[in-house]
Design a protein around this motif. Sequence first.
Motif, PDB file in Angstrom:
ATOM      1  N   PHE A 142      -7.290  13.651  13.644  1.00 44.57           N
ATOM      2  CA  PHE A 142      -6.053  14.088  12.993  1.00 44.57           C
ATOM      3  C   PHE A 142      -5.407  15.204  13.817  1.00 44.57           C
ATOM      4  O   PHE A 142      -4.208  15.173  14.108  1.00 44.57           O
ATOM      5  N   VAL A 174      -1.849  15.355  15.839  1.00 40.67           N
ATOM      6  CA  VAL A 174      -0.809  16.358  15.590  1.00 40.67           C
ATOM      7  C   VAL A 174      -0.389  17.004  16.904  1.00 40.67           C
ATOM      8  O   VAL A 174       0.799  17.154  17.201  1.00 40.67           O
ATOM      9  N   ARG A 234       5.453  15.572  17.829  1.00 42.15           N
ATOM     10  CA  ARG A 234       6.559  16.512  17.704  1.00 42.15           C
ATOM     11  C   ARG A 234       6.086  17.838  17.093  1.00 42.15           C
ATOM     12  O   ARG A 234       6.450  18.913  17.571  1.00 42.15           O
ATOM     13  N   SER A 235       5.236  17.761  16.057  1.00 41.97           N
ATOM     14  CA  SER A 235       4.744  18.987  15.432  1.00 41.97           C
ATOM     15  C   SER A 235       3.907  19.809  16.402  1.00 41.97           C
ATOM     16  O   SER A 235       4.011  21.025  16.446  1.00 41.97           O
ATOM     17  N   MET A 289      15.829  25.727  19.523  1.00 40.78           N
ATOM     18  CA  MET A 289      15.694  24.274  19.652  1.00 40.78           C
ATOM     19  C   MET A 289      15.605  23.611  18.278  1.00 40.78           C
ATOM     20  O   MET A 289      15.284  22.437  18.159  1.00 40.78           O
ATOM     21  N   GLY A 290      15.812  24.393  17.233  1.00 46.94           N
ATOM     22  CA  GLY A 290      15.797  23.821  15.893  1.00 46.94           C
ATOM     23  C   GLY A 290      14.441  23.795  15.229  1.00 46.94           C
ATOM     24  O   GLY A 290      14.279  23.182  14.177  1.00 46.94           O
ATOM     25  N   VAL A 291      13.451  24.454  15.837  1.00 49.05           N
ATOM     26  CA  VAL A 291      12.125  24.483  15.225  1.00 49.05           C
ATOM     27  C   VAL A 291      12.120  25.548  14.134  1.00 49.05           C
ATOM     28  O   VAL A 291      12.443  26.712  14.401  1.00 49.05           O
ATOM     29  N   MET A 330       2.424  26.037   7.962  1.00 53.97           N
ATOM     30  CA  MET A 330       1.765  24.734   7.891  1.00 53.97           C
ATOM     31  C   MET A 330       0.431  24.738   8.632  1.00 53.97           C
ATOM     32  O   MET A 330      -0.576  24.268   8.115  1.00 53.97           O
ATOM     33  N   HIS A 383      13.647  18.077  19.087  1.00 54.18           N
ATOM     34  CA  HIS A 383      13.033  18.367  17.787  1.00 54.18           C
ATOM     35  C   HIS A 383      14.003  18.190  16.615  1.00 54.18           C
ATOM     36  O   HIS A 383      13.693  17.529  15.634  1.00 54.18           O
ATOM     37  N   THR A 384      15.203  18.802  16.754  1.00 49.76           N
ATOM     38  CA  THR A 384      16.145  18.784  15.626  1.00 49.76           C
ATOM     39  C   THR A 384      16.601  17.405  15.228  1.00 49.76           C
ATOM     40  O   THR A 384      16.903  17.162  14.075  1.00 49.76           O
ATOM     41  N   THR A 432      15.090  14.626  15.317  1.00 47.15           N
ATOM     42  CA  THR A 432      14.077  13.667  14.886  1.00 47.15           C
ATOM     43  C   THR A 432      13.369  14.221  13.668  1.00 47.15           C
ATOM     44  O   THR A 432      13.403  15.415  13.405  1.00 47.15           O
ATOM     45  N   ARG A 433      12.731  13.336  12.949  1.00 49.71           N
ATOM     46  CA  ARG A 433      11.946  13.801  11.811  1.00 49.71           C
ATOM     47  C   ARG A 433      10.610  13.065  11.848  1.00 49.71           C
ATOM     48  O   ARG A 433      10.555  11.881  12.031  1.00 49.71           O
ATOM     49  N   SER A 434       9.536  13.819  11.748  1.00 48.96           N
ATOM     50  CA  SER A 434       8.257  13.177  11.480  1.00 48.96           C
ATOM     51  C   SER A 434       7.344  14.299  11.061  1.00 48.96           C
ATOM     52  O   SER A 434       7.301  15.340  11.696  1.00 48.96           O
ATOM     53  N   SER A 435       6.687  14.113   9.936  1.00 53.27           N
ATOM     54  CA  SER A 435       5.990  15.235   9.323  1.00 53.27           C
ATOM     55  C   SER A 435       4.659  15.474  10.008  1.00 53.27           C
ATOM     56  O   SER A 435       4.126  14.638  10.733  1.00 53.27           O
ATOM     57  N   PHE A 436       4.138  16.655   9.760  1.00 56.07           N
ATOM     58  CA  PHE A 436       2.829  17.079  10.219  1.00 56.07           C
ATOM     59  C   PHE A 436       1.779  16.040   9.809  1.00 56.07           C
ATOM     60  O   PHE A 436       0.970  15.595  10.616  1.00 56.07           O
TER      61      PHE A 436
END
Lengths: 300, 317, 262
Positions: B176, B180, B184-185, B202-204, B212, C110-111, C113-117
């Motif tokens: 897992f 991750v 992206r995360s 960058m929108g993070v 999290m 990053h902005t 796109t969306r994909s969760s942890f």
Amino acid sequence: MEEFSFANQLFQYLITGLTVGSVYAMVAIGFNIIYNVTEIINLAQGEFVMLGGLIMVFLHAVAGLPLILAFPITVILVTLVGMLLDRLAIRPIRQPSVLTLIIATIAASIIIKGTAMFIWGKDPFDLPAFSGRTPINFLGAVIQPQYFWVIGFLIVTVILLTLFFEKTIIGKAMSACADNPDAASLMGINVKWMILLSFSLSAAIGAVAGITVTPISLMEYDRGAMLAIKGFGAVVLGGLGSFPGAILGGLILGTIESFGAGLISSGYKDAFALIVLLAVLFFRPSGLLGSVEISKIKRF
Amino acid sequence: MLRIRKLPIIGFALFIIVFPWIAGTIPAIGNYPDLMIFAGIYCLITIGLSLLMGYAGQISLGQAAFYGIGAYVSAILTVHFGLSPWFCMVIGMLIASAVAVLVGVPSLKLRGHYLAMATLAFGIIVFIVFNEEIEWTGGPDGISGIPGLSLFGFEFDTVLKYYYLVWFLVFAAFIFTINVIQSRSGRALRAIHISEAASSAMGVNVSRFKIMVFVYSAILASLAGSLYAHYLNFINPSTFDLFFSIKLLIMIALGGMHEVWGAIVGAFLVTFLSFEWLHFFEEFEVIVYGIILLLVTIFLPHGLVGIPGIVKGWFRR
Amino acid sequence: MNETLTEHILEVEEVVMAFGGLMALINLNFQVKKGMIKAIIGPNGAGKTTLFNVITGTFPPTEGAVRFKRQSIERLKAHEIAKLGISRTFQTVELFTNMSVLENVMVGCHTRTRSSFIASGFRLPQVKRKEAQIRSKAMEVLEFIGLTDRSEESADSLPLGDRKILEIGRALATEPELVCLDEPAAGLNETETQAAADLIKRIKEKGITILLVEHDMKVVMDISDEIMVLNYGEKIAEGIPEEIQNNHKVIEAYLGGEEDYA
């Protein structure tokens, strides 16, 4: 029998709190001296206090040296440990970052603690009080004479440090180093030497705190960590880097702890200082005296 | 490019599967599967810690608290209320997450020393609570009679069975976490480590990602705590003290916190050091730990898993 | 009037930024027309970077309003502003030094796109698909900025010129409508400066509005449509390059023309 009123009791807590607070203040001053020169939070700061107490016990109570002789020898020995800490744990680090420096001082802290356990074992040790144990009754509170020694040494330390930073060339050089290390090294100040000096000075102050408090609270090998964290609490409460803040923070923290333990719960005695630390970090990380205006006059 | 190869993971999995059989045939290491259970439990914590500290760059010196929360929630709910251990495990993770959010939201605004000290203070406060809330926690004496684990009538009552249970969970957490990191995360977390300003430009959502990953590390530590409690059937506060948080720090520093593999290597080594190889030093092992930690910090800033990189560097020159 | 017809993508109104007693920006007013390159010049300490920080949400202004496409943004957080379509570079190049060139640009995606942890942890099919999309989009950006062949190298290993270009590329990956470039040519040699200037012009051709802080007057005069001059937090002049070149206030602010305006 003398009546023991609630007010008397509160006064007693206050006196005890100020005494313990003086120790925290001295630890906090030690943190600030190193921080101001190096921006390192030396988590081994509490070990100096522990070593001060235990070495003094050995020299004075075991080896039988007179107080007046054992005291300075202890301070010198602990100062040497402080120098070793800089030379062996801090200076060799090639990629200093907050994390590596924290880890290095933690490592040093557990090495010192383990060595102390090796030498003195796990039992707490007592030290004869400097001027006897006949308590003084004052406003209904029972005051150990040693309390005055602890508070007195805080005052002496503060006066000596003020003179050092304001009147001596080395002290002024150290201040310059803290303000701007690059400029200081351009002016011909040996920054490495100043860092060594800051560790020595902190260690010496820690030793004094340890020596004076041992007759009141005894001393054992594993006291360092908690003293360091509470001392850091005092630092943050007063404002990181501020010397008046360190004194104020230490005294307030000691008092809160004393009242908390007396009035709320003695089992949570150690938690009060930590809760104060968290509260300050969360709500006012700049501390009581840590504002921009104060930082200009942060030397004594 | 950060890409974690599959082959070593498969090799490692095979090793874990066959290890008890090998150990069973060699008397000298006959007790190793038992130790490996502890290694696995520590791995769960260090995997989360490596993501938190090594990748996202957020220092936590209070991770023992979440380990303790998991253990105590499992112990209290099973012993005092007779609830199902699996259910308690989940409750433990939920409580640990809630505490992580409560502590993390204000803490993770802090940086560097302040964050380190805040988490350190938090860890000690939780330790004091374990000692003082005697009605619930049994105080310094702890809680005994914690039930073992069973699933649909299958009892995890031998070392071997528990070994496979723990290591199954370690692998789940490991994979897992690797997923991750490669997503992206994971990039967002590594970005935060280097520059919060650039990451948010960058929108993070920097604070959200920090929380999290803190919660994730708390969940893994809590799970590890529950597994510990159900394995030993007994817990007391001393397992969850400040020194354990420091030991966790030693694990990830020794293994190397910039790679998840480091978390595993470190957890292994420290487990065997403390249960097996440092017996000679008795309680003075703390000095050895201190020296190891100092030497690693000075000479191996990327830990043991950083050694191949250093060697490669020599050959390139 | 011509001006009311042209859309203003960014409007800064009466912005004040005070740090303690220090006034970094004083009642600043200006607009940026969509699709143009607007340069902000001024001596060191004039408040240029502070202005960028206010626009991109690093900190909110003490007073005043900032509107992006008619929406107030002065109280939004930096990542929310990035999502709306403003991106930036930094004066002191802030690349993610722990990543490859490609990954740096991928963070820029990053902005959009969306994909969760959690979905990432389980590596669900849609995560894999999105990851491939991000990668190909990042490669497109690398091609646009001309760093395709260095995509796998560590961002740290690039020469300064390429690092500055990469930072611009990373900003472009957020698909901005307005990019704030903070001294893209500082520290670059002549060839590198030319490359940066060309890139900025090509970005404009894509219809992206550019706000530019730059000390290299040759670049500024060459590529800007409009110039605003700041001095001690105040606007002292604004206009097309020719007007600014001949403005005596500006020349004074630069200590009697220390800079070469040729």
